[in-house]
Design an enzyme around this catalytic site. Structure first.
Site, short mmCIF file in Angstrom:
data_model
loop_
_atom_site.label_atom_id
_atom_site.label_comp_id
_atom_site.label_asym_id
_atom_site.label_seq_id
_atom_site.Cartn_x
_atom_site.Cartn_y
_atom_site.Cartn_z
N CYS A 16 0.88 -1.19 0.00
CA CYS A 16 0.00 0.00 0.00
C CYS A 16 0.90 1.22 0.00
CB CYS A 16 -0.95 -0.04 1.20
SG CYS A 16 -0.12 -0.20 2.79
N ARG A 35 -2.11 -1.27 5.24
CA ARG A 35 -3.19 -1.94 4.51
C ARG A 35 -2.67 -3.21 3.85
NH1 ARG A 35 -5.10 2.88 0.77
NH2 ARG A 35 -2.88 3.43 1.05
#
Length: 434
Positions: free
Chosen positions: A384, A389
């Site tokens: 990410c 994430r």
């Protein structure tokens, strides 16, 4: 007078689940769906092909939206099952009253389906690493719950540079864990082995310590967000990935974070628990170096037929309209990466979670990935902006039992910082998209 609901026999259900137009609703708790034998059933997990709709969700005002998002609409034929007969009957009547005409129930899961070795069932491969509130409560109450095989445990309340979040209320016995102690505040990559060892020993963690991590989604008094709050659970999963990388053998995540703890009726405390430092980690760090890859390996995967680099970012980040972060200037994406679609922005993971922040049904995530060539036979590295994430997507795949999954730790921050690295923007032509 309540309408009579048809009850299926085990043989009838075994035949029925072969029909693609029907939807089987498992309304037991998510922990049971994932694999935990909450009623001591001989086989944990769910009936093959079932969709998870926990009974408690039916009490929410937006239950219709929940059903719609799962594709469960009135024209579909439904069969419902649970541990409890009364829950199944109640929901069947509720759905009948909401326009669902073809609704049946099944009441023999415990008595016949779970014991029936030839009846198909499924479960999350590593379900024991995704724990639920009652499991944690049992642990701190002195029990030895299923899946806890050691004698030493530490519960970590994750926060991002804001320890007041811990002092505002935490699970009894938990200690605070600052994400900044595990990753560099300059590069946002995991810290060096020496730094990680120092942090883990300070927190009383060795390689054979069972560690349960969790974070907060919303403050109990509903005040405006404060620093670190929104990062609570996402930060907890980031911590879990780094702990696994370091070599902690048994890392568990509380599914849904502190929100599920509150929702299940358990109390928090403001009483501080001091960690009990360890003298030795007991193993070399990193114990599982394959969990993280760096830029050279990411470039190898981009050229490989047996690997994929998957971008767990929002569409606006992926096509280059925004960087997603106030400290990252450049916009765009890594050419050749697959769009893994986290959700709306850099701080949310809606496409990987249920509305209550629990892990989304793993079949749904796996199906989305498969459509785009993200399959367990390849080496998959998620990235990410700075690894958070990407770590959550990694955790999903690892819990599913995928054998070769990693986090590209540097992510967009590191890639875009090197002017020699190519950057793509706009509507993708070179990358598949989910």
């Amino acid at each position: 007078m309540a309408e009579q609901i048809k009850e299926l026999t085990t043989k009838e259900l075994a035949d029925w689940i072969q029909q693609p137009e029907g939807i089987l609703l498992d309304i037991r708790p998510l922990a049971a769906y994932n694999g935990w034998p909450l009623k001591d059933e001989p086989r944990g997990g769910h009936i093959k092909g079932a969709t998870a709709i926990p009974f408690k969700w039916a009490q929410y005002i937006d239950f219709k939206d929940i059903m719609d998002n799962k594709g469960i609409t009135p024209e579909k034929t439904l069969v419902i099952y649970d541990y409890e007969r009364e829950n199944t009957e109640w929901l069947a009547q509720k759905l009948k009253g909401s326009g669902f005409e073809n609704v049946s129930v099944y009441h023999k899961f415990l008595e016949e389906w779970s014991p029936g070795q030839n009846l198909p069932m499924e479960r999350l491969e590593r379900y024991r690493q995704l724990v639920y509130p009652e499991w944690v409560h049992g642990l701190i109450s002195g029990e030895k719950p299923l899946g806890f095989e050691g004698n030493d445990y530490v519960i970590c309340h994750s926060h991002y540079g804001y320890e007041q979040d811990y002092h505002d209320g935490h699970i009894p016995g938990a200690i605070p864990l600052n994400t900044n102690d595990l990753e560099s505040t300059e590069t946002w990559n995991r810290r060096s082995p020496e730094e990680l060892e120092e942090t883990l020993l300070k927190h009383g963690i060795s390689h054979d310590t069972t560690v349960v991590v969790y974070g907060r989604f919303s403050h109990p008094d509903n005040r405006d967000p404060y620093p670190g709050q929104a990062a609570g659970h996402l930060g907890a999963i980031r911590c879990a990935a780094i702990l696994m990388y370091a070599g902690v053998k048994d890392v568990k995540v509380l599914n849904g974070g502190l929100s599920t703890w509150y929702e299940d009726g358990f109390e928090t405390t403001t009483e501080e628990t001091k960690p009990m430092p360890k003298e030795s980690f007991g193993a070399n760090i990193p114990g599982r170096p394959e969990i993280f890859i760096d830029t050279p390996k990411a470039k190898e995967l981009l050229q490989s037929d047996n690997g994929e680099l998957v971008s767990i970012r929002s569409w606006e980040e992926f096509i280059g309209n925004v960087s997603g972060y106030n400290y990252i200037e450049k916009t765009g994406r890594i050419p050749g990466a697959i769009f893994g679609n986290c959700g709306s922005d850099a701080y949310h993971m809606e496409n990987y979670r249920n509305f209550d922040h629990t892990m989304r049904e793993f079949h749904e995530i796996e199906a989305n990935w498969k459509e785009n060539g993200i399959t367990p036979d390849k080496h998959i590295a998620f990235y990410c902006g700075t690894g958070w994430r990407g770590s959550e997507a990694f955790m999903n795949a690892w819990l599913m039992g995928w054998p070769r999954v990693s986090v590209y730790d540097g992510g967009w921050f590191e890639w875009s910082s090197d002017p020699a690295n190519p950057i793509a923007a706009g509507e993708p032509t070179e990358a598949r998209t989910v």
